[in-house]
Design a protein around this motif. Structure first.
Motif, PDB file in Angstrom:
ATOM      1  N   UNK A 132       6.523  -3.210   6.808  1.00 47.87           N
ATOM      2  CA  UNK A 132       5.862  -4.190   7.675  1.00 47.87           C
ATOM      3  C   UNK A 132       4.417  -4.438   7.220  1.00 47.87           C
ATOM      4  N   UNK A 133       3.704  -3.362   6.897  1.00 50.84           N
ATOM      5  CA  UNK A 133       2.297  -3.484   6.511  1.00 50.84           C
ATOM      6  C   UNK A 133       2.141  -4.272   5.207  1.00 50.84           C
ATOM      7  N   UNK A 134       2.958  -3.964   4.224  1.00 56.92           N
ATOM      8  CA  UNK A 134       2.873  -4.676   2.946  1.00 56.92           C
ATOM      9  C   UNK A 134       3.271  -6.134   3.112  1.00 56.92           C
ATOM     10  N   UNK A 140      -0.870 -12.333   4.045  1.00 58.72           N
ATOM     11  CA  UNK A 140      -2.250 -12.465   4.545  1.00 58.72           C
ATOM     12  C   UNK A 140      -2.279 -12.588   6.064  1.00 58.72           C
ATOM     13  N   UNK A 141      -1.417 -11.795   6.727  1.00 56.96           N
ATOM     14  CA  UNK A 141      -1.398 -11.734   8.183  1.00 56.96           C
ATOM     15  C   UNK A 141      -2.175 -10.502   8.643  1.00 56.96           C
ATOM     16  N   UNK A 171      -5.589  -0.254   5.096  1.00 56.20           N
ATOM     17  CA  UNK A 171      -5.823   0.080   6.511  1.00 56.20           C
ATOM     18  C   UNK A 171      -4.851  -0.605   7.453  1.00 56.20           C
ATOM     19  N   UNK A 172      -3.836  -1.245   6.915  1.00 53.59           N
ATOM     20  CA  UNK A 172      -2.823  -1.882   7.773  1.00 53.59           C
ATOM     21  C   UNK A 172      -1.803  -0.869   8.285  1.00 53.59           C
ATOM     22  N   UNK A 173      -1.829   0.349   7.756  1.00 58.54           N
ATOM     23  CA  UNK A 173      -0.855   1.361   8.150  1.00 58.54           C
ATOM     24  C   UNK A 173      -1.552   2.503   8.881  1.00 58.54           C
ATOM     25  N   UNK A 174      -1.039   2.824  10.079  1.00 59.23           N
ATOM     26  CA  UNK A 174      -1.510   3.967  10.855  1.00 59.23           C
ATOM     27  C   UNK A 174      -0.287   4.841  11.152  1.00 59.23           C
ATOM     28  N   UNK A 175      -0.374   6.103  10.819  1.00 58.09           N
ATOM     29  CA  UNK A 175       0.688   7.060  11.124  1.00 58.09           C
ATOM     30  C   UNK A 175       0.155   8.043  12.153  1.00 58.09           C
ATOM     31  N   UNK A 176       0.899   8.221  13.232  1.00 57.69           N
ATOM     32  CA  UNK A 176       0.542   9.206  14.254  1.00 57.69           C
ATOM     33  C   UNK A 176       1.594  10.304  14.219  1.00 57.69           C
ATOM     34  N   UNK A 177       1.163  11.483  13.810  1.00 52.50           N
ATOM     35  CA  UNK A 177       2.056  12.639  13.783  1.00 52.50           C
ATOM     36  C   UNK A 177       2.065  13.271  15.166  1.00 52.50           C
ATOM     37  N   UNK A 178       3.205  13.169  15.846  1.00 56.91           N
ATOM     38  CA  UNK A 178       3.372  13.793  17.159  1.00 56.91           C
ATOM     39  C   UNK A 178       3.869  15.210  16.949  1.00 56.91           C
ATOM     40  N   UNK A 179       2.948  16.129  16.890  1.00 51.52           N
ATOM     41  CA  UNK A 179       3.261  17.529  16.607  1.00 51.52           C
ATOM     42  C   UNK A 179       3.525  18.239  17.933  1.00 51.52           C
TER      43      UNK A 179
END
Length: 644
Positions: A132-134, A140-141, A171-179
């Motif tokens: 999605x990010x790429x 250019x969205x 910076x279009x990708x954010x990963x949240x690790x739910x530990x």
């Protein structure tokens, strides 16, 4: 089960845009109301409870900070998504979870624009989010992609493969690790949360960027050393060195239940120009509901329950044992008999019954995490050294390790034993967890022995047979649910490889059954006999190698032959058709019909309804026979023979 909780703030929320209208100070109350609503809803429908309770604050904070659905939010594993569904226009249907015609228990693209990617198997979110990010980058969205990965999903190699490639997204990708099981970091406190806010702040990032420019003007060896010193110093404090090495800017560990703190950190991340970024949030599975927090499995999956007491409605008890329990007991017996027998599962010890096996044989039972590929090749290594490994993996999850089954096991003809639970249709878990394809994908492999248990006695016999089969790989499939209530013998029987059994003899119609449709085949035979059609019923036992001698006899001595199985096209019926074609039996005028799962992905429903929709109950067998005989004069009761 109990009255619905009062949720005055949540009642104002239809979509995430409504959350963004609230004051930050209102978010803790919204989170508490959302948690209460989720507990109330799951108490009436059953489903995954503990995982969703652990991400309530994350759900509120993410939707408050990011512009969903333009920013794409992907939950991994998808069973964490119940709070997300409540605040994305589906609260009015949340009590239909996992029911026929109701909401899926996982994210589902067809269900909502807020579910951009379906995720019922684990560890796919970072790869999908990167896509999605790429895509946005190329078009250019402005939209970002946020992957929330947890509940064990980080134990699968695919997550790290994606992370290794993630720098392409910026910076279009954010990963949240739910530990949520403390597997990576120790419990967080005020200091670590302060550090997380600090390293995610614009001031820190700006300082870091200035330092980076300075580094860039230094001689290359000095620049490299300075950069590493900064990263390792921060990594020693925050635990992020691994993620830094994979190209992520690491933030954490943070308190995943401090919704206001999460909002502050997510706002910093949203506005950061560095990227990709990984936020390490530590949460408590089952958070906020005492019975879940104190339970060993954190109420991972539950049936209907009473909210006040936490007592689950598991029915009256008694009755036939579950196939999973029969397998576990049979495997324990083999491990007692033979010290070379070992057991392996991929993060499903309770689902496969290996938790009970581990209690008896802790040194010979291995849970490798959500890593099916590793599990299969690990088993192959054990087999190559003379051990007798049983690899207990759900049919649908074994799909993830198909190359390992082919390359590491079948080609080398290693005696790995595959126990495929949840074969066939699985009810509330729907198409993502249905074991529809194992017969087709295993029967194509040379050297593979594939069995299907018709009842609990046959399952015990097949486990024993596999334990003694050292000349190549073998597999047994068995369904979710309970057996037929047959008396278990004192000792299991070793089956002859590739040999079926005749259950009842007739002259005109032959029903060749593989697996637990045998009970329906016997009901169909009763219905046909009542109409004057003498019927043979065979339990074929083996999808590969098929009992060629029995198949030839049945196909040449009966006017109509019908195969039936709980699998997709390409399985047992295809094996019989191939034999009949190769030997010219079809040319001789044989009326041969195959019955199998339809060529669709069937949605969740009660198993009996699913099999009725699939056309695999007794009346459908009768109808198939009558059509083959061109006898349309006999009416068939559509309800007869349905599974209770």
């Amino acid at each position: 089960m109990s009255e619905r909780p009062a949720t005055p703030l949540l009642d104002q929320i239809q979509y995430p845009s409504d959350i963004r209208k609230l004051q930050k100070a209102q978010l803790p109350q919204l989170a508490e109301e959302l948690r209460s609503e989720m507990i109330s809803a799951v108490s009436t429908s059953g489903g995954h409870l503990g995982s969703g309770l652990g991400v309530v604050e994350l759900t509120v904070a993410i939707h408050y900070v990011f512009d969903t659905p333009d920013d794409k939010l992907i939950w991994d594993v998808g069973h964490q998504c119940y709070p997300h569904k409540i605040v994305t226009g589906r609260r009015d249907r949340i009590r239909t979870l996992r029911q026929g015609g109701g909401l899926s228990g996982f994210t589902k693209r067809a269900e909502s624009e807020y579910d951009p990617f379906g995720a019922a198997h684990s560890s796919t979110s970072i790869s999908a989010a990167l896509g999605f990010a790429i895509s946005n980058k190329l078009a250019n969205k402005p939209g970002r992609a946020i992957a929330v990965i947890g509940d064990g999903a980080m134990s699968a190699g695919m997550a790290y493969e994606a992370m290794n490639n993630a720098h392409e997204a910026g910076n279009r990708l954010v990963v949240i690790l739910n530990d949520n099981d403390m597997s990576i970091a120790p419990p967080v406190g005020g200091l670590s949360h302060y550090l997380a806010r600090l390293v995610s702040s614009g001031k820190y990032l700006k300082t870091r960027e200035i330092a980076r420019r300075v580094f860039g003007r230094l001689p290359k060896p000095v620049e490299k050393a300075a950069r590493k010193a900064e990263e390792y110093a921060r990594g020693m404090v925050t635990g992020g060195t691994l993620f830094e090495e994979l190209g992520f800017y690491y933030v954490g560990p943070v308190d995943g239940h401090d919704v206001l703190g999460l909002v502050e950190i997510l706002e910093n991340v949203r506005d950061a120009k560095d990227g990709p970024i990984l936020i390490h949030a530590v949460t408590v599975k089952g958070k906020g509901y005492g019975p879940a927090e104190s339970a060993a499995d954190k109420y991972h999956g539950v049936v209907k329950f009473d909210v006040v007491s936490g007592k689950q409605d598991k029915g009256p008890g008694g009755g036939p044992p579950a196939y999973t329990a029969v397998f576990a007991d049979a495997l324990k017996a083999e491990m007692e008999r033979d010290e070379k027998v070992v057991a392996i599962t991929a993060a499903m010890p309770s689902g496969t019954g290996l938790d009970k096996v581990e209690q008896a044989f802790p040194d010979r039972t291995f849970d490798v995490g959500i890593a099916e590929q590793h599990a299969v090749t690990f088993a192959a290594g054990l087999a190559a050294q003379g051990h007798r490994p049983f690899c207990a993996i759900y049919s649908t999850f074994l799909q993830r390790a198909y190359d390992q089954v082919v390359h590491d096991v079948a080609i080398q003809n290693l005696p790995v034993r595959f126990a495929m639970d949840r074969a066939g249709l699985v009810g509330a878990d729907g198409c993502t967890h249905a074991g529809a394809f194992d017969l087709a994908y295993l029967c194509t492999l040379p050297n593979m022995v594939v069995m299907a248990a018709a009842d609990e006695v046959e399952l015990a016999n097949m486990v024993h047979t596999m334990a003694l089969h050292d000349s190549g790989p073998s597999a047994v499939r068995y369904p979710r649910g309970n057996g037929r209530g047959l008396a278990m013998p004192a000792s299991p029987q070793r089956l002859e490889i590739g040999k079926g059994r005749i259950v009842r003899e007739g002259k005109k119609v032959a029903i060749l059954s593989l697996g637990t449709r045998l009970e329906e085949a016997e009901k169909a035979a009763d219905m046909l006999e009542a109409k004057g059609l003498s019927t043979t019923v065979a339990d074929m036992r083996f999808a590969k190698p098929i009992d060629e001698e029995m198949v030839r006899k049945l196909l040449t001595t009966h006017e109509v032959a019908v195969t039936i199985e709980e699998g997709a096209i390409g399985g047992f019926g295809a094996q019989v058709l191939t034999l009949a074609s190769d030997e010219g039996l079809i040319d001789a005028g044989l009326k041969l019909r195959t019955m199998r799962l339809p060529d669709i992905f069937q949605d969740q429903d009660a198993p009996a309804k699913q099999y009725d929709d699939a056309g695999l109950n007794a009346p459908h067998i009768v109808e198939t026979v009558l059509k083959a005989l061109r006898r349309n004069d006999i009416a068939v009761d559509a309800d007869a023979g349905a599974i209770a």
